[in-house]
Scaffold this active site. Sequence first.
Site, PDB file in Angstrom:
ATOM      1  N   ASP A   1      50.346  33.799  -0.024  1.00  0.00           N
ATOM      2  CA  ASP A   1      50.264  32.930  -1.201  1.00  0.00           C
ATOM      3  C   ASP A   1      51.486  33.094  -2.093  1.00  0.00           C
ATOM      4  OD1 ASP A   1      47.819  32.488  -0.096  1.00  0.00           O
ATOM      5  OD2 ASP A   1      46.690  33.573  -1.625  1.00  0.00           O
TER       6      ASP A   1
ATOM      7  N   GLY B   1      40.272  28.245  -8.592  1.00  0.00           N
ATOM      8  CA  GLY B   1      39.173  28.480  -7.649  1.00  0.00           C
ATOM      9  C   GLY B   1      39.141  27.475  -6.513  1.00  0.00           C
ATOM     10  N   ALA B   2      40.186  26.681  -6.364  1.00  0.00           N
ATOM     11  CA  ALA B   2      40.201  25.658  -5.319  1.00  0.00           C
ATOM     12  C   ALA B   2      40.959  26.125  -4.077  1.00  0.00           C
ATOM     13  CB  ALA B   2      40.815  24.372  -5.855  1.00  0.00           C
ATOM     14  N   GLY B   3      41.362  27.392  -4.072  1.00  0.00           N
ATOM     15  CA  GLY B   3      42.061  27.920  -2.897  1.00  0.00           C
ATOM     16  C   GLY B   3      43.505  27.466  -2.813  1.00  0.00           C
ATOM     17  N   LEU B   4      44.080  27.067  -3.942  1.00  0.00           N
ATOM     18  CA  LEU B   4      45.477  26.623  -3.946  1.00  0.00           C
ATOM     19  C   LEU B   4      46.393  27.675  -4.577  1.00  0.00           C
ATOM     20  CD1 LEU B   4      44.941  22.865  -4.860  1.00  0.00           C
ATOM     21  CD2 LEU B   4      45.101  23.927  -2.615  1.00  0.00           C
TER      22      LEU B   4
ATOM     23  N   ASP C   1      47.783  36.597   7.891  1.00  0.00           N
ATOM     24  CA  ASP C   1      48.892  37.284   7.199  1.00  0.00           C
ATOM     25  C   ASP C   1      48.695  38.792   7.121  1.00  0.00           C
ATOM     26  OD1 ASP C   1      46.916  36.991   5.216  1.00  0.00           O
ATOM     27  OD2 ASP C   1      48.300  36.269   3.654  1.00  0.00           O
TER      28      ASP C   1
ATOM     29  N   GLU D   1      48.015  41.748  -7.456  1.00  0.00           N
ATOM     30  CA  GLU D   1      46.736  41.211  -6.955  1.00  0.00           C
ATOM     31  C   GLU D   1      45.879  42.349  -6.382  1.00  0.00           C
ATOM     32  OE1 GLU D   1      46.466  37.623  -7.026  1.00  0.00           O
ATOM     33  OE2 GLU D   1      44.377  37.803  -6.422  1.00  0.00           O
TER      34      GLU D   1
END
Length: 385
Positions: free
Chosen positions: A171, A121-124, A38, A159
């Site tokens: 995201d 923290g799970a990358g979701l 991206d 961010e």
Amino acid sequence: MSSTIVDQIKKQFSLRYGSESLLVRSPGRINLIGEHTDYNQGFVLPAAIDKAIYLGFAENGTTSCRVFSLDYLEEGSFLLEDVQPGGGWLTFIKGVVAQLMHDGHSLHGFDCVFGGDIPIGAGLSSSAALENGVGMGLNALFDLGLQRLDLVAISQRAEHEFAGVKCGIMDMFASMMGKRDFAIRLDCRSMAFDYFPVNLQEYQFLLCDTQVSHKLADSAYNTRREECQTGVAIIQRVFPETKSLRDVTMDQLEKIKEQFPGDVYKRCAYVVQENQRLIASCDLLQTSDLPGFGKLLYGSHVGLSRSYEVSCPELDFLVAQTIPMEYVLGARMMGGGFGGCTLNLVKISEKEAFIAEITAAYQLQFGILPKVYEVQIVDGTSLLN
Ligand code: GLA
């Protein structure tokens, strides 16, 4: 689950702040393929999922903003006249507020309660979901007249400026623009996108959560971004029409291979190939060639692990475990890396066997119980009332 969270939010809101609240749902995301492309102006193929953050908002007639996190059971607050980065989870909220004010929107004090079921923290993309949720809530509360894509840009800047991660657009775009049962094929240069049907026939995606999130993640992310920029600057000396790695071919890279310092060649090669894998994946999905698509998932993982070097032993282990499983067509790490989840394309009828096998193996190897999530593809961030 979600209605319980909404009920809890309503209850906490009236207990703490004593008024009715405006409610927002903001989902996490998966990405089918196209990782670390991206911010290189390439393509991504994400989708919003049925794990979300829910938020309640109301004006409070002051210049103070009070926010209560249901998950951490703690309240944070800040004044509109002094919005600075920092404060753990509060920084994501402050980041959005700061960007809205930076753009000249006049905000007033508000109260907010939020909580959700996106594992952190799970990358979701729980942080993108939170930022989008705050943007959508404040946009409605103060009638700011912003469109979805404006809110996506605000979340990304929040961010960058407040969380300190120079993330790409994927995201927040996926969380905000998601559509039920479709992935989003997004061109991160032109921002043109279309909703891409995902028909997995007798297969489904399952996520395996390593339950680790290595500290290195944020700094390594920013370093990768810089390495790609270094690569582009070198390529431009020979091929001046190049604007980003999106424009580059493997032939061009090969021709000037010895000019790249350190790991820059490997990084660039990965990005060029990952874009190619995404384009090929879309063709394969369109012709329902799931085994072909699965091979590209494995290819993506090998690239992320060996060339881009954003994997970790836990992710590599989970992916390697699936290779002999004939009911798994493909697997790869997903998101920024250094922990979080793998994405697995698993035969629906073998779901239980998959969960049992992978859980036992991972636990034996690392002494950690991994989690396995089933996800549905849902609509993006939305107001609930
Ligand atoms: C993180 C970033 C995204 C993207 C992915 C890797 O999730 O926030 O912008 O770069 O990593 O594809």
